[in-house]
Design a protein around this motif. Structure first.
Motif, PDB file in Angstrom:
ATOM      1  N   VAL A 429       0.855  -1.186   0.000  1.00 39.95           N
ATOM      2  CA  VAL A 429       0.000   0.000   0.000  1.00 39.95           C
ATOM      3  C   VAL A 429       0.892   1.236   0.000  1.00 39.95           C
ATOM      4  O   VAL A 429       1.623   1.498   0.963  1.00 39.95           O
ATOM      5  N   HIS A 430       0.837   1.976  -1.106  1.00 39.51           N
ATOM      6  CA  HIS A 430       1.684   3.162  -1.272  1.00 39.51           C
ATOM      7  C   HIS A 430       0.786   4.366  -1.561  1.00 39.51           C
ATOM      8  O   HIS A 430       0.039   4.373  -2.535  1.00 39.51           O
ATOM      9  N   GLU A 431       0.867   5.362  -0.674  1.00 39.20           N
ATOM     10  CA  GLU A 431       0.061   6.576  -0.805  1.00 39.20           C
ATOM     11  C   GLU A 431      -1.423   6.236  -0.936  1.00 39.20           C
ATOM     12  O   GLU A 431      -2.147   6.792  -1.771  1.00 39.20           O
ATOM     13  N   GLY A 432      -1.864   5.283  -0.137  1.00 38.57           N
ATOM     14  CA  GLY A 432      -3.276   4.939  -0.082  1.00 38.57           C
ATOM     15  C   GLY A 432      -3.768   4.015  -1.170  1.00 38.57           C
ATOM     16  O   GLY A 432      -4.960   3.678  -1.200  1.00 38.57           O
ATOM     17  N   GLU A 433      -2.880   3.565  -2.040  1.00 37.86           N
ATOM     18  CA  GLU A 433      -3.284   2.677  -3.121  1.00 37.86           C
ATOM     19  C   GLU A 433      -2.387   1.442  -3.149  1.00 37.86           C
ATOM     20  O   GLU A 433      -1.218   1.493  -2.758  1.00 37.86           O
ATOM     21  N   LEU A 434      -2.960   0.354  -3.633  1.00 38.46           N
ATOM     22  CA  LEU A 434      -2.193  -0.879  -3.749  1.00 38.46           C
ATOM     23  C   LEU A 434      -1.276  -0.786  -4.964  1.00 38.46           C
ATOM     24  O   LEU A 434      -1.715  -0.446  -6.069  1.00 38.46           O
ATOM     25  N   ALA A 435      -0.003  -1.078  -4.743  1.00 33.57           N
ATOM     26  CA  ALA A 435       0.977  -0.987  -5.827  1.00 33.57           C
ATOM     27  C   ALA A 435       2.016  -2.087  -5.645  1.00 33.57           C
ATOM     28  O   ALA A 435       2.118  -2.707  -4.581  1.00 33.57           O
TER      29      ALA A 435
END
Length: 477
Positions: A429-435
């Motif tokens: 989870v990077h900056e609120g998004e899955l990456a």
């Protein structure tokens, strides 16, 4: 009259009490110069070429290749043939023995000038005699061979009869190759090496082992009973192949030293481990930017290990409790002002931990250059005891073996070790998004006597922050 001097295995420093003869560099009858290396030995820490403090003719050698000798045991004897040589070279040799060897007493007298002995200047594993090299005249081999012939003959007659094939060095460099041959009962003198100048390689030994195994596994002929007077209906029974023997490997040398240190660590240190996963994407990007720089900003390539080592020095500056040791006799925690950073390196001889001295005063480029130098020396087995001891903190990158995590054993008498797993793409989870990000697991094993979990956790969290945001390090530059 020629004089015969005995050279004993010197004290190689750092508390080492024994060494294994790996390769003789001279044979009986050879003429040697002062400080000429005569034997290569393997200690629990390094491979060392031992120089002889005498100049003359070798009259005897003590110990076969592969044999362990204690410090102070005789290595060889040297016949010094002329009065001039006995008066200058032998005094130099006696000075070297008294200063650098200590236990290497001569079997003869050093002559009338022994009271004015000068050190030869010879260096043993980084420990020199501390005196300038004595001036001496050059001795021709033919001058030495004639006066010492009687001593060579006497030594040969007194020693046990050994076949010619069993004497002299073997064209083998790697201790692993020797160990492999010993374990399978191979005589290296019977093998033809495929390497340069007939050097015996590991592939040569493995090929010979396979040939022996194929011969042992060949089908045995059925046992045929002796002709009997009457026919028998008993079936023929094939001979049962012998069961493989139990393999026993001596726990000595570097393997024995590692075993002792790890066992002592477990016995003495109440250790605890904490770990955290970190997003190393930015660290990898920063490294790529460093290594792709051009112009005035360009420089040598920087490794991931060098960056992690620099992060460790910054973290230890903030948490000095982990750069310490425990003095049990005094009942004290000793905080150390310098950071001597050890790093685990796997070699053919086993796991070794070379030490980067004064890492707190180095940048990532300097640390990386020293790591590269020590790694190359480690691969050749030429690390000195000084390069393998004195560490205050160890960095263990076991990610090179393709594993994610571990619980490191502290390198006694240090207080902590940081373990680093492989850096691999994982969902994050990077900056609120899955990456998909480059993720690494960091493990810190620490001595609970020197600090509590809060300090250890703070250290590990700071390391993880630097991995995730390399710009944090700018505060420490």
């Amino acid at each position: 009259m020629p004089q015969v001097f005995e050279f004993r295995l010197p004290d190689l420093g750092e508390g080492l009490t024994e060494a294994e003869i790996v390769r003789w560099l001279v044979e009986v009858g050879d003429v040697v110069a002062i400080d000429q290396p005569v034997v290569e030995v393997e200690t629990a820490k390094a491979m060392v070429e031992v120089p002889c403090p005498y100049g003359g003719v070798v009259t005897a050698r003590f110990g076969d290749e592969g044999k362990e000798l204690p410090v102070g045991a005789p290595l060889l004897t040297v016949a010094v043939g002329s009065e001039g040589l006995a008066g200058s070279d032998v005094r130099a040799g006696a000075g070297a023995v008294a200063s650098a060897v200590g236990s290497g007493a001569g079997s003869g007298e050093s002559g009338s000038g022994s009271g004015e002995a000068e050190a030869s200047g010879n260096v043993l594993v980084g420990y020199g005699t501390g005196a300038p090299v004595a001036r001496r005249r050059r001795v021709r081999p033919e001058e030495m061979a004639a006066p010492a012939a009687a001593h060579v003959t006497a030594a040969a007659a007194a020693s046990e009869a050994v076949p010619d094939a069993a004497q002299g060095p073997v064209a083998v460099v790697s201790p692993l190759v020797r160990k492999l041959a010993r374990q399978h009962g191979l005589d290296l003198r019977q093998l033809a090496g495929s390497g340069p100048d007939g050097l015996i390689l590991r592939a040569d030994v493995e090929s010979a082992i396979r040939a022996l195994a194929e011969g042992a596994e060949a089908p045995m002929p059925a046992s045929v009973p002796e002709p009997a007077s009457e026919p028998t209906s008993q079936p023929l029974v094939a001979q049962k192949a012998a069961s493989p023997a139990v393999e026993r490997i001596p726990l000595r040398g570097i393997r024995g030293a590692v075993a002792d240190k790890l066992a002592r660590s477990r016995q003495e240190i109440p250790d605890a481990t904490c770990w955290v996963d970190a997003d190393a994407t930015e660290l990898m990007a920063a490294r790529a930017a460093m290594n792709s720089a051009t112009g005035p900003a360009a420089g040598p390539k920087v490794s991931v290990l060098a960056l992690l080592a620099r992060i460790c020095t910054a973290a230890l500056a903030r948490f000095p409790e982990l750069n310490s040791t425990v003095d049990l006799e005094a009942g004290e925690i000793v905080r150390l002002p310098e950071i001597h950073l050890g790093f685990a390196a796997q070699t053919e001889r086993g796991l070794v931990v070379p030490v980067v001295r004064d890492a707190q005063a180095r940048n990532a480029e300097s640390i990386g250059a020293e790591i590269a130098r020590l790694t190359e020396v480690a691969r050749t087995g030429r690390l000195t005891p000084a390069e393998l001891t004195g560490g205050t903190f160890t960095l263990n990158n076991y990610g090179v073996f393709g594993v994610d995590g571990s619980t490191p054993i502290i390198n006694h008498p240090e207080a902590a070790m940081l373990g680093v797993g492989r850096i691999v793409p994982k969902p994050w989870v990077h900056e609120g998004e899955l990456a998909v990000r480059q993720v690494v697991q960091l493990s810190l094993t620490f001595d609970h006597r020197v600090c509590d979990g809060g300090t250890a956790g703070g250290f590990l969290r700071y390391v993880a922050d630097c991995v995730e945001q390399p710009a944090v390090l700018l505060r420490m530059l």
